[in-house]
Design a protein around this motif. Structure first.
Motif, short mmCIF file in Angstrom:
data_model
loop_
_atom_site.label_atom_id
_atom_site.label_comp_id
_atom_site.label_asym_id
_atom_site.label_seq_id
_atom_site.Cartn_x
_atom_site.Cartn_y
_atom_site.Cartn_z
N SER A 28 -6.27 -0.22 -4.68
CA SER A 28 -5.61 -1.40 -4.13
C SER A 28 -4.22 -1.52 -4.75
O SER A 28 -3.49 -0.54 -4.82
CB SER A 28 -6.46 -2.65 -4.38
OG SER A 28 -5.90 -3.77 -3.76
N ASP A 48 -7.06 4.67 -1.00
CA ASP A 48 -7.38 3.31 -0.57
C ASP A 48 -7.19 3.22 0.93
O ASP A 48 -6.30 3.87 1.48
CB ASP A 48 -6.48 2.29 -1.28
CG ASP A 48 -7.08 0.89 -1.27
OD1 ASP A 48 -7.07 0.25 -0.19
OD2 ASP A 48 -7.57 0.43 -2.31
N ASP A 50 -6.35 0.43 2.50
CA ASP A 50 -5.35 -0.61 2.78
C ASP A 50 -3.96 0.03 2.91
O ASP A 50 -3.48 0.67 1.98
CB ASP A 50 -5.35 -1.64 1.65
CG ASP A 50 -4.42 -2.82 1.92
OD1 ASP A 50 -3.63 -2.76 2.88
OD2 ASP A 50 -4.49 -3.79 1.15
N LEU A 52 -1.13 -1.27 2.70
CA LEU A 52 -0.17 -1.87 1.77
C LEU A 52 -0.43 -1.46 0.32
O LEU A 52 0.41 -1.74 -0.55
CB LEU A 52 -0.21 -3.40 1.87
CG LEU A 52 0.21 -4.01 3.21
CD1 LEU A 52 0.09 -5.52 3.16
CD2 LEU A 52 1.65 -3.61 3.55
N ALA A 53 -1.55 -0.83 0.06
CA ALA A 53 -1.95 -0.54 -1.32
C ALA A 53 -0.89 0.26 -2.07
O ALA A 53 -0.55 -0.06 -3.21
CB ALA A 53 -3.29 0.20 -1.33
N ARG A 76 -4.19 7.25 2.26
CA ARG A 76 -4.88 6.19 3.00
C ARG A 76 -6.17 6.79 3.54
O ARG A 76 -6.21 7.36 4.62
CB ARG A 76 -4.01 5.64 4.13
CG ARG A 76 -4.62 4.41 4.78
CD ARG A 76 -3.78 3.88 5.91
NE ARG A 76 -4.43 2.77 6.56
CZ ARG A 76 -4.02 2.21 7.68
NH1 ARG A 76 -2.92 2.66 8.29
NH2 ARG A 76 -4.69 1.20 8.22
N ASP A 78 -10.77 6.64 3.06
CA ASP A 78 -12.00 6.04 2.55
C ASP A 78 -12.59 7.01 1.53
O ASP A 78 -13.16 8.05 1.90
CB ASP A 78 -12.97 5.80 3.70
CG ASP A 78 -14.24 5.06 3.27
OD1 ASP A 78 -14.65 5.22 2.10
OD2 ASP A 78 -14.82 4.35 4.10
N ARG A 107 -19.51 -3.22 3.30
CA ARG A 107 -18.99 -2.26 4.28
C ARG A 107 -20.10 -1.63 5.09
O ARG A 107 -19.96 -1.38 6.28
CB ARG A 107 -18.18 -1.17 3.56
CG ARG A 107 -16.94 -1.70 2.85
CD ARG A 107 -16.28 -0.63 1.99
NE ARG A 107 -15.92 0.54 2.76
CZ ARG A 107 -16.52 1.73 2.65
NH1 ARG A 107 -17.51 1.88 1.79
NH2 ARG A 107 -16.13 2.74 3.38
#
Length: 220
Positions: A28, A48, A50, A52-53, A76, A78, A107
């Motif tokens: 994050s 991450d 996200d 924006l992370a 980016r 998972d 999740r």
């Protein structure tokens, strides 16, 4: 969050990764990571979902990482879904799961599957150098008096997974003056039963607390 972050930093300072390359899972914005710990690595691959992370992480830690010539690459991706692939790509790297594994139940939504996957993690990572800080329990609390607030700041050291049974979990919840429904994040068996871990209280928001579990495993 300052006291919780300080406890995590104290824990990580005593971890000694074997490798100069770190796989950072679910970083994050890196709010709970001590910059000084990150700068010991020559290279970091951060994962991450996200978008924006990477920007928030670099805003927080980027300057120090550049100064210490720690190269960071953001993905980016998972990390749990692609863990086997990531491990194969980086066979000589230490791993840190940054407040990520406790979210797995939200999740997947299948408790039996979540518990099975989290229990299997230590087998998947056998022979690797890795650690994690994650949610163990969380829920609402009564307003804490100042004396109680100070009391729960104490970190519970050297707790093994096999000791985090129902009675012990209940004592953790009671120590934070819990009320209402508390959630089990199904992470009590992430580590091998004999792995010493540290339990850290975290006031996530007013009247809502978490107990975090931090641990580190190295090959024998």
């Amino acid at each position: 969050w300052h006291s919780t972050v300080a406890h995590i930093e104290h824990f990580l300072i005593h971890c000694q990764p074997r490798h100069s390359h770190l796989l950072l899972m679910g970083c994050s914005a890196g709010w709970m990571l001590p910059t000084a710990w990150l700068t010991q690595f020559d290279a970091i691959d951060a994962y991450d979902i996200d978008p924006l992370a990477q920007y928030l992480f670099n805003w927080r830690h980027g300057k120090a990482l550049r100064k210490n010539q720690t190269h960071i690459t953001h993905h980016r991706q998972d990390a749990m879904a692609h863990l086997q692939e990531i491990l194969a790509q980086h066979p000589h790297a230490s791993l840190w799961f940054d407040n990520m594994l406790g979210q797995h139940r939200y999740r997947i939504r299948d408790e039996a599957q979540v518990e099975k996957e989290l229990r299997a993690l230590k087998v998947t990572l056998e022979g690797r150098d890795w650690g994690s800080v994650h949610d163990l329990l969380s829920g609402p609390t009564q307003k804490l008096a100042r004396s109680s607030d100070l009391r729960v700041q104490a970190v519970r050291q050297n707790v093994c997974s096999q000791d985090i049974n129902t009675a012990y979990s209940q004592s953790l919840v009671q120590s934070l003056h819990a009320q209402g429904i508390w959630f089990d994040h199904l992470t009590s068996h992430v580590f091998a039963d004999d792995t010493p871990t540290t339990l850290i209280p975290w006031e996530f928001k007013p009247h809502y607390w978490h107990w975090l579990q931090a641990g580190w495993q190295s090959p024998n």
